[in-house]
Write a protein that holds these residues in place. Structure first.
Motif, PDB file in Angstrom:
ATOM      1  N   GLU A   7       0.836  -1.203   0.000  1.00  0.00           N
ATOM      2  CA  GLU A   7       0.000   0.000   0.000  1.00  0.00           C
ATOM      3  C   GLU A   7       0.871   1.253   0.000  1.00  0.00           C
ATOM      4  OE1 GLU A   7      -2.584  -0.382   3.357  1.00  0.00           O
ATOM      5  OE2 GLU A   7      -3.911  -1.794   2.333  1.00  0.00           O
ATOM      6  N   VAL A   8       1.921   1.252   0.817  1.00  0.00           N
ATOM      7  CA  VAL A   8       2.829   2.412   0.871  1.00  0.00           C
ATOM      8  C   VAL A   8       3.541   2.585  -0.466  1.00  0.00           C
ATOM      9  CG1 VAL A   8       4.961   3.279   1.918  1.00  0.00           C
ATOM     10  CG2 VAL A   8       3.148   2.361   3.354  1.00  0.00           C
ATOM     11  N   ILE A   9       4.031   1.501  -1.032  1.00  0.00           N
ATOM     12  CA  ILE A   9       4.774   1.579  -2.304  1.00  0.00           C
ATOM     13  C   ILE A   9       3.894   2.143  -3.411  1.00  0.00           C
ATOM     14  CG2 ILE A   9       5.805   0.177  -4.133  1.00  0.00           C
ATOM     15  CD1 ILE A   9       6.928  -1.633  -1.888  1.00  0.00           C
ATOM     16  N   TYR A  10       2.673   1.649  -3.516  1.00  0.00           N
ATOM     17  CA  TYR A  10       1.804   2.100  -4.596  1.00  0.00           C
ATOM     18  C   TYR A  10       1.170   3.461  -4.331  1.00  0.00           C
ATOM     19  CZ  TYR A  10       2.222  -2.285  -7.082  1.00  0.00           C
ATOM     20  OH  TYR A  10       2.709  -3.347  -7.778  1.00  0.00           O
ATOM     21  N   PHE A  11       1.013   3.827  -3.049  1.00  0.00           N
ATOM     22  CA  PHE A  11       0.383   5.108  -2.726  1.00  0.00           C
ATOM     23  C   PHE A  11       1.389   6.259  -2.697  1.00  0.00           C
ATOM     24  CE2 PHE A  11      -2.085   8.121  -0.076  1.00  0.00           C
ATOM     25  CZ  PHE A  11      -3.233   8.136  -0.836  1.00  0.00           C
ATOM     26  N   LEU A  12       2.669   5.960  -2.689  1.00  0.00           N
ATOM     27  CA  LEU A  12       3.710   6.981  -2.613  1.00  0.00           C
ATOM     28  C   LEU A  12       3.601   8.049  -3.714  1.00  0.00           C
ATOM     29  CD1 LEU A  12       6.024   7.590  -0.708  1.00  0.00           C
ATOM     30  CD2 LEU A  12       7.534   6.325  -2.223  1.00  0.00           C
ATOM     31  N   PRO A  13       3.334   7.679  -4.980  1.00  0.00           N
ATOM     32  CA  PRO A  13       3.205   8.728  -6.008  1.00  0.00           C
ATOM     33  C   PRO A  13       2.081   9.723  -5.744  1.00  0.00           C
ATOM     34  CG  PRO A  13       3.422   6.586  -7.035  1.00  0.00           C
ATOM     35  CD  PRO A  13       3.274   6.351  -5.562  1.00  0.00           C
ATOM     36  N   VAL A  14       1.030   9.287  -5.046  1.00  0.00           N
ATOM     37  CA  VAL A  14      -0.094  10.177  -4.749  1.00  0.00           C
ATOM     38  C   VAL A  14       0.328  11.244  -3.751  1.00  0.00           C
ATOM     39  CG1 VAL A  14      -2.449  10.272  -3.842  1.00  0.00           C
ATOM     40  CG2 VAL A  14      -1.732   8.339  -5.237  1.00  0.00           C
ATOM     41  N   THR A  15       1.201  10.881  -2.820  1.00  0.00           N
ATOM     42  CA  THR A  15       1.591  11.808  -1.769  1.00  0.00           C
ATOM     43  C   THR A  15       2.755  12.715  -2.157  1.00  0.00           C
ATOM     44  OG1 THR A  15       3.097  10.194  -0.782  1.00  0.00           O
ATOM     45  CG2 THR A  15       0.820  10.222   0.020  1.00  0.00           C
ATOM     46  N   SER A  16       3.467  12.364  -3.196  1.00  0.00           N
ATOM     47  CA  SER A  16       4.622  13.194  -3.585  1.00  0.00           C
ATOM     48  C   SER A  16       4.170  14.450  -4.312  1.00  0.00           C
ATOM     49  CB  SER A  16       5.587  12.386  -4.448  1.00  0.00           C
ATOM     50  OG  SER A  16       4.957  11.994  -5.643  1.00  0.00           O
ATOM     51  N   THR A  17       4.980  15.483  -4.232  1.00  0.00           N
ATOM     52  CA  THR A  17       4.635  16.748  -4.875  1.00  0.00           C
ATOM     53  C   THR A  17       4.903  16.673  -6.374  1.00  0.00           C
ATOM     54  OG1 THR A  17       6.837  17.677  -4.575  1.00  0.00           O
ATOM     55  CG2 THR A  17       5.237  18.023  -2.791  1.00  0.00           C
ATOM     56  N   LEU A  18       4.254  17.542  -7.103  1.00  0.00           N
ATOM     57  CA  LEU A  18       4.410  17.578  -8.552  1.00  0.00           C
ATOM     58  C   LEU A  18       5.847  17.894  -8.949  1.00  0.00           C
ATOM     59  CD1 LEU A  18       2.939  17.376 -11.248  1.00  0.00           C
ATOM     60  CD2 LEU A  18       2.466  19.814 -11.083  1.00  0.00           C
ATOM     61  N   ILE A  19       6.486  18.803  -8.237  1.00  0.00           N
ATOM     62  CA  ILE A  19       7.871  19.170  -8.542  1.00  0.00           C
ATOM     63  C   ILE A  19       8.794  17.970  -8.345  1.00  0.00           C
ATOM     64  CG2 ILE A  19       9.784  20.693  -7.899  1.00  0.00           C
ATOM     65  CD1 ILE A  19       7.569  22.298  -9.072  1.00  0.00           C
ATOM     66  N   ALA A  20       8.625  17.260  -7.242  1.00  0.00           N
ATOM     67  CA  ALA A  20       9.468  16.096  -6.975  1.00  0.00           C
ATOM     68  C   ALA A  20       9.260  15.015  -8.024  1.00  0.00           C
ATOM     69  CB  ALA A  20       9.171  15.544  -5.582  1.00  0.00           C
ATOM     70  N   ALA A  47       8.148  15.415 -11.128  1.00  0.00           N
ATOM     71  CA  ALA A  47       8.681  15.872 -12.404  1.00  0.00           C
ATOM     72  C   ALA A  47      10.198  15.730 -12.440  1.00  0.00           C
ATOM     73  CB  ALA A  47       8.271  17.319 -12.657  1.00  0.00           C
ATOM     74  N   THR A  48      10.849  16.061 -11.349  1.00  0.00           N
ATOM     75  CA  THR A  48      12.311  15.955 -11.287  1.00  0.00           C
ATOM     76  C   THR A  48      12.758  14.502 -11.416  1.00  0.00           C
ATOM     77  OG1 THR A  48      12.358  17.893  -9.849  1.00  0.00           O
ATOM     78  CG2 THR A  48      14.338  16.523  -9.890  1.00  0.00           C
ATOM     79  N   VAL A  49      12.094  13.613 -10.703  1.00  0.00           N
ATOM     80  CA  VAL A  49      12.456  12.199 -10.766  1.00  0.00           C
ATOM     81  C   VAL A  49      12.234  11.645 -12.171  1.00  0.00           C
ATOM     82  CG1 VAL A  49      11.793   9.892  -9.947  1.00  0.00           C
ATOM     83  CG2 VAL A  49      12.098  11.754  -8.320  1.00  0.00           C
ATOM     84  N   TRP A  50      11.080  11.948 -12.782  1.00  0.00           N
ATOM     85  CA  TRP A  50      10.802  11.433 -14.120  1.00  0.00           C
ATOM     86  C   TRP A  50      11.741  12.027 -15.162  1.00  0.00           C
ATOM     87  CZ3 TRP A  50       8.680   7.138 -15.410  1.00  0.00           C
ATOM     88  CH2 TRP A  50       7.734   6.546 -14.586  1.00  0.00           C
ATOM     89  N   MET A  51      12.091  13.302 -15.008  1.00  0.00           N
ATOM     90  CA  MET A  51      13.044  13.898 -15.963  1.00  0.00           C
ATOM     91  C   MET A  51      14.391  13.200 -15.865  1.00  0.00           C
ATOM     92  SD  MET A  51      12.089  17.937 -16.007  1.00  0.00           S
ATOM     93  CE  MET A  51      13.406  18.345 -17.100  1.00  0.00           C
ATOM     94  N   PHE A  52      14.810  12.850 -14.642  1.00  0.00           N
ATOM     95  CA  PHE A  52      16.065  12.111 -14.483  1.00  0.00           C
ATOM     96  C   PHE A  52      15.938  10.700 -15.056  1.00  0.00           C
ATOM     97  CE2 PHE A  52      18.397   8.963 -11.958  1.00  0.00           C
ATOM     98  CZ  PHE A  52      19.681   9.270 -12.399  1.00  0.00           C
ATOM     99  N   LEU A  53      14.862   9.997 -14.702  1.00  0.00           N
ATOM    100  CA  LEU A  53      14.695   8.620 -15.167  1.00  0.00           C
ATOM    101  C   LEU A  53      14.645   8.527 -16.690  1.00  0.00           C
ATOM    102  CD1 LEU A  53      12.018   7.256 -12.664  1.00  0.00           C
ATOM    103  CD2 LEU A  53      14.430   6.607 -12.800  1.00  0.00           C
ATOM    104  N   LEU A  54      14.032   9.525 -17.332  1.00  0.00           N
ATOM    105  CA  LEU A  54      13.840   9.481 -18.779  1.00  0.00           C
ATOM    106  C   LEU A  54      14.872  10.288 -19.560  1.00  0.00           C
ATOM    107  CD1 LEU A  54       9.962   9.838 -18.800  1.00  0.00           C
ATOM    108  CD2 LEU A  54      11.296   7.756 -19.150  1.00  0.00           C
ATOM    109  N   THR A  97      -0.976  20.530 -19.446  1.00  0.00           N
ATOM    110  CA  THR A  97       0.318  19.850 -19.541  1.00  0.00           C
ATOM    111  C   THR A  97       0.427  19.082 -20.843  1.00  0.00           C
ATOM    112  OG1 THR A  97       0.316  19.593 -17.155  1.00  0.00           O
ATOM    113  CG2 THR A  97       1.856  18.216 -18.394  1.00  0.00           C
ATOM    114  N   VAL A  98      -0.619  18.323 -21.167  1.00  0.00           N
ATOM    115  CA  VAL A  98      -0.606  17.535 -22.403  1.00  0.00           C
ATOM    116  C   VAL A  98      -0.560  18.448 -23.622  1.00  0.00           C
ATOM    117  CG1 VAL A  98      -1.955  15.911 -23.794  1.00  0.00           C
ATOM    118  CG2 VAL A  98      -1.776  15.590 -21.343  1.00  0.00           C
ATOM    119  N   ALA A  99      -1.306  19.545 -23.587  1.00  0.00           N
ATOM    120  CA  ALA A  99      -1.343  20.456 -24.724  1.00  0.00           C
ATOM    121  C   ALA A  99       0.030  21.089 -24.963  1.00  0.00           C
ATOM    122  CB  ALA A  99      -2.405  21.527 -24.495  1.00  0.00           C
TER     123      ALA A  99
END
Length: 191
Positions: free
Chosen positions: A59-72, A74-81, A185-187
């Protein structure tokens, strides 16, 4: 006096090709994210519902993205990708693929954003489905077995799925609202 505009703003927006393309792209994004996150959230909830010791961890692993901030996020995904430094691109290079720019290649931006959107919504939908699954009385499963529903798929289709109706409706509505909120964002990203 302010002049009456009526529906002229809507006519002007719908005549704009950029707005129409953005609207179409957003509907495509929602068409990918909505079923992906609803079905994925339900599957994850079904997989961890009966776990005893590890349920809280999942539950914690899957719910973690819901609790994280948009900036955090975005930063993680920009690094990963990242095409050169990111671990996802590194893994794909190790498999023989070339450098892939997920967030700047026009044909890859929408699927990439959709995967990120699904990832972000999975945890919230999972928690809602877990609440719905907890409300299903165990006696109904026992009664279904007495009536001949021995296979888990049969029990799901005859007991679980009908009783999850209100939960599914709530999840679909909230997921749709969240997915449509990504319009700007998508646009911008898919121009």
């Amino acid at each position: 006096a302010v002049p009456w505009v009526g529906l002229k703003n809507f006519e002007k927006a719908l005549a704009d090709p950029v707005f129409r393309r953005s609207l179409g792209t957003t509907f495509l994004y929602v068409a990918i994210v909505l079923p992906g996150s609803v079905i994925g959230g339900l599957l994850i909830a079904l997989l961890i519902h009966r776990r005893k010791r590890t349920r809280g961890l999942y539950e914690v692993i899957y719910f973690l993205p819901v609790t994280s901030t948009l900036i955090a996020m975005a930063t993680v995904w920009m690094f990963l990708l990242h095409p050169r430094l990111g671990p996802i691109s590194g893994a794909l290079r190790a498999l023989g693929f070339g450098e892939i720019a997920f967030l700047s290649e026009p044909r890859l931006v929408l699927p990439t954003l959709a995967v990120i959107g699904i990832w972000q919504l999975l945890g919230f939908n999972m928690i809602l489905f877990l609440a719905g699954l907890t409300a299903v009385p165990r006696e109904l499963y026992e009664a279904a077995e007495v009536d001949g529903c021995y296979h888990p798929v049969d029990r799901f289709l005859t007991v679980t799925w009908p009783l999850l109706g209100p939960t599914v409706m709530f999840v679909v509505v909230t997921t749709s609202i969240t997915a449509f909120k990504a319009f700007d964002t998508v646009a911008v990203m898919t121009r």
